[in-house]
Design an enzyme around this catalytic site. Sequence first.
Site, PDB file in Angstrom:
ATOM      1  N   GLU A  29      33.024  47.316  46.747  1.00 38.87           N
ATOM      2  CA  GLU A  29      32.099  47.005  45.669  1.00 38.87           C
ATOM      3  C   GLU A  29      31.500  45.619  45.900  1.00 38.87           C
ATOM      4  O   GLU A  29      32.266  44.652  46.066  1.00 38.87           O
ATOM      5  CB  GLU A  29      32.848  47.096  44.329  1.00 38.87           C
ATOM      6  CG  GLU A  29      33.242  48.539  44.014  1.00 38.87           C
ATOM      7  CD  GLU A  29      34.427  48.664  43.056  1.00 38.87           C
ATOM      8  OE1 GLU A  29      34.811  47.657  42.445  1.00 38.87           O
ATOM      9  OE2 GLU A  29      34.962  49.787  42.949  1.00 38.87           O
ATOM     10  N   GLU A  60      36.686  53.420  43.208  1.00 37.87           N
ATOM     11  CA  GLU A  60      37.798  53.017  44.080  1.00 37.87           C
ATOM     12  C   GLU A  60      38.418  54.214  44.795  1.00 37.87           C
ATOM     13  O   GLU A  60      38.830  54.127  45.944  1.00 37.87           O
ATOM     14  CB  GLU A  60      38.882  52.288  43.265  1.00 37.87           C
ATOM     15  CG  GLU A  60      38.558  50.845  42.931  1.00 37.87           C
ATOM     16  CD  GLU A  60      37.598  50.705  41.765  1.00 37.87           C
ATOM     17  OE1 GLU A  60      37.307  51.720  41.096  1.00 37.87           O
ATOM     18  OE2 GLU A  60      37.121  49.581  41.519  1.00 37.87           O
ATOM     19  N   PHE A  83      39.983  43.739  43.133  1.00 34.97           N
ATOM     20  CA  PHE A  83      41.206  43.141  42.575  1.00 34.97           C
ATOM     21  C   PHE A  83      42.349  44.130  42.827  1.00 34.97           C
ATOM     22  O   PHE A  83      42.172  45.341  42.624  1.00 34.97           O
ATOM     23  CB  PHE A  83      41.069  42.908  41.066  1.00 34.97           C
ATOM     24  CG  PHE A  83      40.133  41.795  40.710  1.00 34.97           C
ATOM     25  CD1 PHE A  83      40.617  40.517  40.436  1.00 34.97           C
ATOM     26  CD2 PHE A  83      38.765  42.016  40.640  1.00 34.97           C
ATOM     27  CE1 PHE A  83      39.754  39.492  40.114  1.00 34.97           C
ATOM     28  CE2 PHE A  83      37.896  40.990  40.316  1.00 34.97           C
ATOM     29  CZ  PHE A  83      38.379  39.715  40.044  1.00 34.97           C
ATOM     30  N   PHE A  86      43.190  46.958  40.567  1.00 41.18           N
ATOM     31  CA  PHE A  86      42.457  48.236  40.517  1.00 41.18           C
ATOM     32  C   PHE A  86      43.072  49.286  41.437  1.00 41.18           C
ATOM     33  O   PHE A  86      42.584  50.403  41.520  1.00 41.18           O
ATOM     34  CB  PHE A  86      40.992  48.039  40.928  1.00 41.18           C
ATOM     35  CG  PHE A  86      40.246  46.973  40.169  1.00 41.18           C
ATOM     36  CD1 PHE A  86      40.741  46.450  38.969  1.00 41.18           C
ATOM     37  CD2 PHE A  86      39.030  46.489  40.644  1.00 41.18           C
ATOM     38  CE1 PHE A  86      40.042  45.455  38.280  1.00 41.18           C
ATOM     39  CE2 PHE A  86      38.329  45.505  39.957  1.00 41.18           C
ATOM     40  CZ  PHE A  86      38.835  44.979  38.771  1.00 41.18           C
ATOM     41  N   HIS A 129      43.533  41.284  36.043  1.00 39.56           N
ATOM     42  CA  HIS A 129      42.845  40.738  37.216  1.00 39.56           C
ATOM     43  C   HIS A 129      43.661  39.638  37.887  1.00 39.56           C
ATOM     44  O   HIS A 129      43.107  38.793  38.581  1.00 39.56           O
ATOM     45  CB  HIS A 129      41.470  40.169  36.828  1.00 39.56           C
ATOM     46  CG  HIS A 129      40.470  41.201  36.448  1.00 39.56           C
ATOM     47  ND1 HIS A 129      40.508  41.855  35.236  1.00 39.56           N
ATOM     48  CD2 HIS A 129      39.417  41.723  37.120  1.00 39.56           C
ATOM     49  CE1 HIS A 129      39.496  42.718  35.171  1.00 39.56           C
ATOM     50  NE2 HIS A 129      38.826  42.664  36.310  1.00 39.56           N
TER      51      HIS A 129
END
Lengths: 323, 530, 320
Positions: A29, A60, A83, A86, A129
């Site tokens: 991304e 993802e 991150f 995720f 995060h």
Amino acid sequence: MAEKTYSQAINEALEEEMRRDEKVYILGEDVGAFGGCFGVTTGLLEKFGAERVLDAPISETAIMGSAVGAAVAGLRPVPEIMFVDFVGVCLDELLNQAAKMHYMFGGKAKVPLTLRMAGGAGVGAAAQHSQSLEAFMCHIPGIKVVMPATAADAKGLLKSAIRDDNPVVFLEHKALYGASGEVPEGEYTIPLGKADIKREGKDVTILAYSMMLHKALAAAETLALEGIEAEVIDPRTLVPFDKETLYKSIEKTGRLVIVHEAVKQGGFGGEIAAMVAEECFDSLDASIKRVAAPFTPIPFASNLEAAYIPDEAKIIEAVKSFF
Amino acid sequence: MAQIMLMPKLGLTMKKGKIVSWLKNEGEAVALGEALLEVMTEKVNIKVESPYNGVLYKIIGAPGSNYPISVPLAVLAEEGDGAAALEAALDEAKSVLQAALAGGSDDAEKKKEAKPVKPFGVFAGTGKVSPRAAKLADKEGVALGLINGSGPNGKVVEEDVLNYIAQVKGETTSELRPIDPQSMRGVIADRMIKSRREAAHVTLMKEVDMTSLKDVREQLNALGADKRVKFSFTDFLVKFTGQALAEFPLVNSRSTDKEIELAKSINVGVAVALEEGLVVPNVKNVPILTLEQISAKIKDLAARARNSELDPSEIEQGTFTITNLGAYGVEGFTPIINRPETAILGVGTIRQKPIMVDSRLENRSFMTLSLSLDHRIIDGSLAADFLGRLIEMLENPYPWFQLQPQGNDDLLIKTGGIETPHDLLEAFSGGLAELKEDAPELAIGFESLMAPVFCEGELGIMEKELMAVAVAIYGKCEYCIAAHVYNAMNAGASGDQVMEAAGVAVAFGGGPAMAYTVTKVRECVKAFGG
Amino acid sequence: MALSKEQMLDLYRQMRMIREFEETVAKFFSQGQIPGFVHLYIGEEAVATGVCANLEKQDYIASTHRGHGHGIARGASLNKMMAEIFGRADGECKGKGGSMHIADVELGFLGANGIVGAGLPLATGAGFAAKYMKTNGVAICFFGDASSNRGTFHESLNMASIQKLPVVFVNENNMYGISMSQERHQNITDIADRAGSYGMPGMVVDGNDVMAVYEAAEEAVKRARAGGGPVLIECKTYRHHGHFEGDPCVYRCDEEVNTWKAKDPLPRFVNRLQEMKMATEAEINQIDIEVKKIIADAVEFAQNSPVPSLDELTSDVYCD
């Protein structure tokens, strides 16, 4: 040697490996024109074009899943999950696909991909995060887990990871991206599974990785003023784990403190402690200490976050409990 | 902490024991050292003492049953033990016991023996010893119970074990120093063991009366006082040994495996003890040297030996060695021959001893000489003769120095018991002499009484004295007996005449008179006669 | 494009092979000679057969938990597949994968997959690799009706579409996600309708008609190979057996099963061949006999193969 940031070092590793091997491509991304959320892939789009530096939709599962498919089909993808938090979204692709294919298919398939993810607290990014999730990655047979702490290690290890025929999870610390360090000039790699003694000492072994290495080194300097010489070991790679270097150090010092930023409960430090207890028990002159985060999500407020992250003082306290 | 009572090993070879009976009941208190149970081994019944203070919590070893050593037999509760800890200990003890009984084979027993159940601390789980320390202690055979822990919560850590070992070693073992073969110690070691191996050592020991030599030494030292010459016994020993060697050439020989060299010169070595070992410089051609020259030479050699200034030639070519341990109080020893010499004389300390000389108890000085000889070359009889000759010279030294004995009376030992006739006489006359000083009137009075009686009159002095002998016996006075026997015999009386006078006393005095006659009178006749 | 007699008979042979293989597996499974669990393809043979007949050497397929038919259609070794299902050392995966993980990467067979919907991004990645390496290859993804409800379906079709990847998504709509019928698990009748959401063509075909499948796949594969991007083909079909062997199938009625058995792709194709005078009964019988022999040999191969050595337990976790 030149002074470079951790981020620059990773960028260089990516660039060098992409130049070396056309099968290497980046997918993630905002990795293209945006240069990545943390700027790590800055400039690579210009250098290699949109065919090799692919901006992915917020998918993802598809990022990771297609990377697995492409890897089995012969490419060397370097997907980025912005991150590490995720990773849950694409965990099946990591846990059930990438990790197991070589084994499930009787050794016939290879999945040479390197999954880069940024973890770690300290920037006020709060609970979703900021995590350090290496422990459960280490629990999955079939993937390797790398956690560099310095710019030089990040570069050398990433190059090795990309060249490795196994799926490698490469966990970067977001608060280290701006940290500078000496990086050797020219081509070099650092083998996966080789720990580095970052500071020699005789009184206690401190095993610390990623951001915690720097805290451990700072603690060691403070301890030295009081006459306690700590040996600081950076495993750099958690899977495979360099037991030999750790055991040798413990044989010397008889004492072990394990430091990681992840929560203590179920953390990889527990695995190391168990390993040492099983295989190196007789060398211990004291019980093993772990310095790690409390069993709680990562808070937002700065004071709470600071209290959450293991620091120099906690490391010193753990070491001093031995003496 | 709950403690486990194990089947004790009650002898070197004991592998198992049978419980005869428990001497305490469950729940009963038992003190450390108090008999807890009786065990029968192959050889004997033994009452086993409790190694702990506490209460006999549970018995798991049954009377009449055999158990291998080191298996749990009972659980003892100590003060403060919780029920859970006790039960845990009991479970553990039972399972160890069962495991031991289940694996009844020899192998299992051996294993049990090799690794007995650890009775301390195991069950309560209070790890007070670090694994590293435990391993080290195990390796070094150190009992952890003896070590104070310095770690957190008093835990014994490696450093504690190391310190303990260092401390114990310091107390019980010596420092090890390597022997450099080139060093004096190395050379001595080599030479000594070689000599011991090559020569057939025999050592003869004989005592020498040094009284006369002491006298001679004192006289010579007194004469030489102004010259600041002071002879040592070693000087005399070297001198007389040189003389004896001249008379016994075989003892003054040097030998190899194949031949005997009868040395032309007589070079007597004197062992000098240094801090780092021993050197034996020798005095060359002893028979042609005077005692003064010998003495000076020995002092010079010893001094230079201590300063490491000896010339190699002064150490070589010795033909005989004297080694003197007298200064250390050693009496006799078995010196090792200084090869290639064939004999060595060990000199012991000089000690005073009471000894009967001519029925007198004398205080004389004795010394033991230890002569080691190489029996391959010198026979025992020859060595004995050599030693005899040397002793003869040592015991009769006067002619060698043109001196006469002096101060022999000092040798007499005054005894508090039976007094000799001379003693009696002396005591009496001495007493009278003293009385003249202290109470002249009394002494004068006594003498003025005696003098007119014992003078020449119608009766001669001898007759009067013989009568006095009889009266003295009748009066039971031994001093009077001694004095009048002496006077009578001085006046010409024979022993027989004295004894006849005594007979008169016996006729009147009976038994007591007879007792004095056969003892004191006879002694006095003997002492004063001729 | 019309198929030759030979090609037509090959289609039949392929379907018969799958049918014979699966019935044999069912037999040995029920005898307890096969460990674990197996999901059989009986009734759906026309889909794999019709699609794979269009593939070339450089192409990839990604399969499902019901993958035996895909592997056979892609040309995987019947002996090795059977041995794998028996858990033997000579299996496709040395006996370490089993029915749900049979793969032959050399053949472009990316493997059966134990995770429903997991093949979608894998095929997308394989399609990406083909495009990236300019191999002129395409990637086929077989997936069931229930998978179309998973995120992988959405993410993969979207990514394949935006990257214009040579991927043909072949939905095998057998009307059930395990026990849940399609009408209960989604509010659409045609999964192909979803293609429009991702900007790609969607087709609905009779999955029990091997010719119809073949023709749809031919068009989609051509388009993909030519750089036209992905296509979604929905093949309506039915599994004769339960979700897995031993499934009591309480969720469906005999009537429904019988209706679909009447539409069994094999007899249908035999009829068609005979109608088209492409094959005589004798020729069909001859094929059936040959197929029986091949499958019997595969069983013999599997049964004669040793169990894996214990060293295999921990080997192949990582590549050297």
